[in-house]
Design an enzyme around this catalytic site. Sequence first.
Site, PDB file in Angstrom:
ATOM      1  N   GLY A 178       0.746  -1.240   0.000  1.00 50.94           N
ATOM      2  CA  GLY A 178       0.000   0.000   0.000  1.00 50.94           C
ATOM      3  C   GLY A 178       0.780   1.297   0.000  1.00 50.94           C
ATOM      4  N   GLY A 179       2.089   1.264  -0.141  1.00 51.12           N
ATOM      5  CA  GLY A 179       2.863   2.498  -0.157  1.00 51.12           C
ATOM      6  C   GLY A 179       2.465   3.413  -1.310  1.00 51.12           C
TER       7      GLY A 179
ATOM      8  N   ASP B 147      -5.818  -6.088  -5.055  1.00 54.67           N
ATOM      9  CA  ASP B 147      -4.792  -7.098  -4.795  1.00 54.67           C
ATOM     10  C   ASP B 147      -5.493  -8.436  -4.571  1.00 54.67           C
ATOM     11  OD1 ASP B 147      -1.604  -6.870  -4.008  1.00 54.67           O
ATOM     12  OD2 ASP B 147      -2.568  -8.641  -3.154  1.00 54.67           O
TER      13      ASP B 147
ATOM     14  N   CYS C 244       9.894  -4.428  -9.553  1.00 59.02           N
ATOM     15  CA  CYS C 244      11.126  -4.287  -8.757  1.00 59.02           C
ATOM     16  C   CYS C 244      12.121  -5.373  -9.163  1.00 59.02           C
ATOM     17  CB  CYS C 244      10.818  -4.337  -7.264  1.00 59.02           C
ATOM     18  SG  CYS C 244       9.926  -5.815  -6.723  1.00 59.02           S
TER      19      CYS C 244
END
Length: 448
Positions: free
Chosen positions: A263-264, A280, A376
């Site tokens: 949630g960032g 999600d 990432c």
Amino acid sequence: MPPQRFALPSEVPGLAARRIAADILDGVLHKHRTLDEQLDGPTAHPGVKTLSDRDRALMRRLVATILRRLGTLGHLLSRLLDRGIPTDAPRAQSALLIGAAQILWMDVPDHAAVDLSVRLVQSDRRAAKYAGLVNAVLRRCAREGQPLIDEVKGQTLDIPPWLLKRWSVHYGESVARDIAVALSHDPSLDITAKSDPDQWATRLHGEILPTGTVRTLLQGSVTMLPGFAEGHWWVQDAAAALPARLLGDVAGKTVADLCAAPGGKTAQLVQAGARVTAVDRSVGRMARLNDNLTRLSLQAETVVADAAEWPGTSEGFDAILIDAPCTSTGTIRRHPDVAWLRQEADIGALTALQKRLLQKAAALLKPGGTLVYCTCSLEPEEGEQVVEGLLATEPTIRRAPIAASEVAGLVEILTPDGDLRTLPCHLPHQDPRLGGLDGFYAARLVKS
């Protein structure tokens, strides 16, 4: 499930932390379980919550140091053992790794490191017969270990060969070695402040990076740091904070954050004024996202669904951010288990999923809308090649190159095509712990 053995009042101080560290190492190296699932949540090792804050921090640092230096430790122990590491007793292997890591890289007296590793072996029925061996090897390690490590200092033993080979091909041998060096350092704590980052840099004894992230070397329980409980900031690597900003001014716009947990990025978008729908597939991870938003006093619509199958809304979205599941090879400095859990064969299965997710995102986007795709991962198959595949098949989608001014002038993190590509060796600092970024790829696309 690891053996449920907890610290007793009469137990030697520090032994419980090392026993749990040994269990978790065994989980990573022999049972292919991630650190995250063993340290937090419903599948966590049952002994973690019985540790004091100090012992919990010690246990985490022990495990991370060993996984970060696993190749070097393997070389060292092979030189100190005549017949190799015992294979019939995992606890003996763990005890040797734990003892050697403390002697060489941690502020633990040699005699304590040796004694506690011997006790660790003695407490395990299968490994007890190796107590004398562990004692002798670790005493030799205290005397001879540092010169043996110095012999192989430049050999990048701590990165699996298949990964190092790939990075050498894609980024060149020199950059691949720089990445390996960056991954050998303990990472800093990066936070995104809701407001006034200068104040939080001062209060947390940190500094502000060019991108606006606050970076600090404070250690211990994050939840005990000033401002956490009050929801003034959240933990987020500086590179992970960049993709959401590439959507530009999102105030009042409808934004879908796909694969959103923990949630960032959702928090960034809500804080910027967007009307966010966070999607999600994991119930547990979505619960964590909701907890984070509650702590931060931020609100978003949350949906538990597979983003690749999610129908979205009939109106579509003004903007979409998708942080796709990937091999996560860019996060090894924060998640050192990734290096030893991932295999090259994982890339193909994940790229198939990434392509489906990106196609779905393109379909959910309104004409004129903006889509940011990110992973990432350091592997081009999961970044540049996925985007090129979409551009080749979707004539309504085009790339919107990122300008250096949007990333604080850091031209080195932009590709010739105008995509974002951060590497762990970027943003160097005279104190290596204050340098580096997670490896991230991001592309900005628009729909005509």
